[in-house]
Each structure stands twice: as C-alpha cells, then as structure tokens.
Design an enzyme around this catalytic site. Structure first.
Site, mmCIF file in Angstrom:
data_model
loop_
_atom_site.group_PDB
_atom_site.id
_atom_site.type_symbol
_atom_site.label_atom_id
_atom_site.label_comp_id
_atom_site.label_asym_id
_atom_site.label_seq_id
_atom_site.Cartn_x
_atom_site.Cartn_y
_atom_site.Cartn_z
ATOM 1 N N LYS A 100 45.750 39.768 37.650
ATOM 2 C CA LYS A 100 45.676 39.050 38.923
ATOM 3 C C LYS A 100 44.865 37.756 38.878
ATOM 4 O O LYS A 100 45.127 36.825 39.643
ATOM 5 C CB LYS A 100 45.091 39.979 39.995
ATOM 6 C CG LYS A 100 46.061 41.012 40.537
ATOM 7 C CD LYS A 100 47.033 40.385 41.512
ATOM 8 C CE LYS A 100 47.817 41.437 42.277
ATOM 9 N NZ LYS A 100 48.698 40.854 43.295
ATOM 10 N N ASP B 119 43.443 45.322 47.045
ATOM 11 C CA ASP B 119 43.127 46.699 46.663
ATOM 12 C C ASP B 119 42.114 46.711 45.529
ATOM 13 O O ASP B 119 41.573 47.750 45.191
ATOM 14 C CB ASP B 119 44.388 47.429 46.206
ATOM 15 C CG ASP B 119 44.841 46.944 44.839
ATOM 16 O OD1 ASP B 119 44.539 47.620 43.837
ATOM 17 O OD2 ASP B 119 45.453 45.872 44.765
#
Length: 402
Positions: free
Chosen positions: A77, A124
């Site tokens: 990410k 998350d």
C-alpha cells in the site's frame, strides 16, 4: 464450508469505446517506479516462481509477487500513499514529480516551502501505515481512522510511525466519511483510494503508484507473458490499476485474461458486475471477513471504470479460500519458496488453487480457460500484518469463521 464461489463474466457492447488506460500504462508506471526507487529503502520485491505448485495443479507456471518485502512495511500500500503525497507536494510547488526525488522531498528547502501538513486517511491498516510512514519521513503529521474490528497490531504499527491513529466504531466506508469530515473541518489533506464524484485526483495518483509493482513483475518475467492475472479487490483501486497496466501494455485484445476476486461478505465489485446496469452497487453490512484489507462496500469510481471495460471475470468467494491460499503459500511443496501471505494477500492464489483442485468447480475452470498451457500471475499484497490471526489460520488450521 457450505458457502460457494459466485462467478460472473461481464458482457459488453462491442460498439462502445473502452475507457482509457493510458494513465496506468508502462510510461506512467515508469514514472512511478522512478519516484519510488529514489527512496533509500527501495528494492524490487521478489517475483516467486512456484514451479512445483504449478506442476501439481496442472498449469504451465504460477508466479506470485511477494509484497511483504515492500519498504519494510509488509504490504504494497505504501506505493500509492507515497506517490500521492509526492504528487500533492509537487503540485503545490508547481513542479513535476520527476523533479522531486526523495532526497529533495525531505530537504529543508521543500519543508520551508510547504510548511506543516497533515495527511488523513481511513484504513484497515496497510494503507494507513504507508501514509503514516511517508508523513513521518517528511517530518509531517498524519491522522488515521480504522474501522471497528481492526487488529490492534495494525493500529500499533501505525502509531509507532507517529500518527494520531484510532480504531473507530464505524465500518470502513463510514470511517472514510469520518476522514473526509476531518479534512473538511481542519484543512487536512485526505489521502484515500476510494474515489467518488468530486474526489478523483488523489485516488488516481494512488492507483498510478500501484503500477510500480506491475512494472517490476513484467521486468522480472523477462518477456514471459502471463495468460492469466488474478487480482483481489477491495474498492477496486489496486485491481483497476494493474488491469489498466496490462491492458495498456499488451492492448485489450492481446492482454491476459483478468479475473477479479473478492470476499463474499464485501463483494461490491462482483455485485456491480453482476447487475451490469451502469450503476455502482454497494455492500452496507458489517462485512465480517478475515480479508480485512478487502472489506470495502463501495467501489472506487476510477477503478470500476477500468474494470468494467478491461477485466473479464468477477468472483465472490468464501473466507476459507483465502485461508487455503495462506496455508499453501506458507507450506510450499519441496523445491518451491515459502511466501508469508496474509488474509487479503492470499486471496487470489487461494482462489487459483481452489479452482484447480476442486473438481466441482470444473465449469468455472473451463470458463476461465485454465489448462496445462496457462501461465498465472498473482500479487500477494501483504504479509502477516496481523500475526495473531495468521497463526490461528496457518498454525492451528482453524476455520476462519471464529
């Protein structure tokens, strides 16, 4: 394990023009990779050839891109978050990101020009960690909101990077709305991969950042063209970016067969493809799935624009399939390398193994055109970012409905 795979192939009007994928193509990916490679921590992540697994499953090859090595953060990410923050600062200064490598980005000159910035996001875990890591490197601030049920380990990893991070009482999509509220009220910069009308520039930069791993994989394959690419989806930003890259690289007629994979508790992309009515379809429940990184109920508009025109198949699958992928990658056949893959990272490899091993799925196997000539590429997008849950699944063999 009484849940089943749900499968749809998207039908299209061949007379309609396809959405452009140029912004995710090789040239754009090279720009993103040049930016990422300016960081001292940069190293191309491994592309693992699982020759024995491929032989066992009856296909020509299986390659898995292992993103657990990315910048020491155990997930891919950071590629999107860092590239977006770089682009935001470049735009603020009126320069191109090619003029802003890491060495200049962290300089006193740039900090003096930008002043103090605060970046906010909902996550998350993996995306927020990447945003916090980048802000920390630049001497800037970050605020991170996490949905209810997030792993405490992921929260602590973000806090260790200096972020003001907390687990909220909301699901992912409502945590995104909380981040937007904070940005609107406090003048923070929202770095979110979920796009909607009026908020598409930053999510677009995030998607462009993800293409670094696709370019690396292409280079590591050394001319071997995959016949099949399997991509897991949350909001569809990563899967849209990588789909766009391969469609631009090979052309839409010659690209690999692309299959999008989601947990059946958070299958907004599958539902949108199934309806095929020109509308986005949301999942509004609590989305209780072990695949926390994919527990998103609202598709990214930019990602869906690519997927609806350039992806072929959409599959909604139970949690046990991802757990199967974790075990297979973590316990390889003799001669294959071990890959530590988390619940979301193992989603696509797990699906591949399930389809090729389960005779009751022969119809799906045939529809996907999987056979002894298939050359399969998957991306393990995270390692064991929640070590406790990883051990429960891989060590104890628990069914992931606990």
């Amino acid at each position: 394990m009484n849940e089943s795979l749900k499968f749809v192939q998207l039908t299209r009007d061949n007379d309609q023009p396809l959405s452009s994928v140029e912004r995710f193509g090789p040239e754009a990916a090279a720009r993103a990779k040049a930016f990422h490679s300016s960081f001292p921590e940069y190293q191309a992540t491994p592309l693992v050839s699982l020759k024995e697994l491929a032989k066992s499953l009856g296909v020509a090859s299986i390659h898995v891109k292992d993103e657990s090595y990315r910048f020491g953060l155990n997930a891919f990410k950071v590629l999107g978050g860092s590239y977006t923050i770089g682009n935001y600062i470049a735009q603020k200064l009126g320069i191109d990101i090619s003029e802003l490598p890491y060495s200049r980005l962290v300089s006193d000159e740039i900090k003096e020009k930008t002043g103090n910035l605060t970046f906010v996001t909902a996550t998350d875990g993996n995306h927020g960690r990447g945003v916090a890591w980048t802000a920390n490197r630049l001497g800037q601030k970050s605020v991170v909101y996490m949905p209810k049920g997030s792993a405490p380990e992921r929260l602590e990893n973000i806090r260790k990077l200096g972020a003001d991070a907390s687990i909220t009482e909301f699901n992912y999509d409502d945590a995104v709305r909380l981040a937007k509220k904070g940005a609107d009220e406090n003048g923070w910069i929202m770095v979110q991969d979920t796009a909607w009308e009026g908020y598409e520039e930053i999510p677009g930069w995030i998607m462009e950042g993800y293409t670094t791993m696709a370019l690396e994989a292409t280079q590591q394959l050394q001319g071997e063209k995959p016949t099949h690419v399997f991509l897991q989806a949350g909001v569809g930003s990563m899967s849209g970016a990588i789909t766009g890259y391969f469609s631009a690289l090979y052309g839409d007629r010659d690209r690999p067969i692309i299959t999008i994979v989601e947990p059946n508790k958070a299958d907004c992309i599958y539902k949108t493809a199934l309806a095929n009515d020109g509308q986005l379809h949301f999942v509004t429940d609590d989305m209780q799935t072990i695949m926390a990184g994919l527990a998103c109920g609202e598709p990214c508009t930019i990602g869906w624009d690519v997927l609806k025109d350039h992806a072929d198949n959409f599959i909604s699958m139970p949690d046990y399939v991802a757990a199967e992928g974790m075990r297979i990658l973590g316990n390889p056949l003799p001669g294959d390398s071990r890959i530590i893959s988390g619940e979301s990272g193992a989603a696509a490899p797990g699906l591949v193994a399930e389809i090729l091993r389960n005779n009751s799925l022969a119809e799906i196997k045939q529809a996907l055109k999987l056979d002894e000539h298939s050359r399969i590429l998957c991306f393990s997008t995270e390692g064991d970012t929640d070590k406790e849950n990883y051990r429960k699944i891989v060590w104890d063999g628990l069914h992931p409905s606990f």
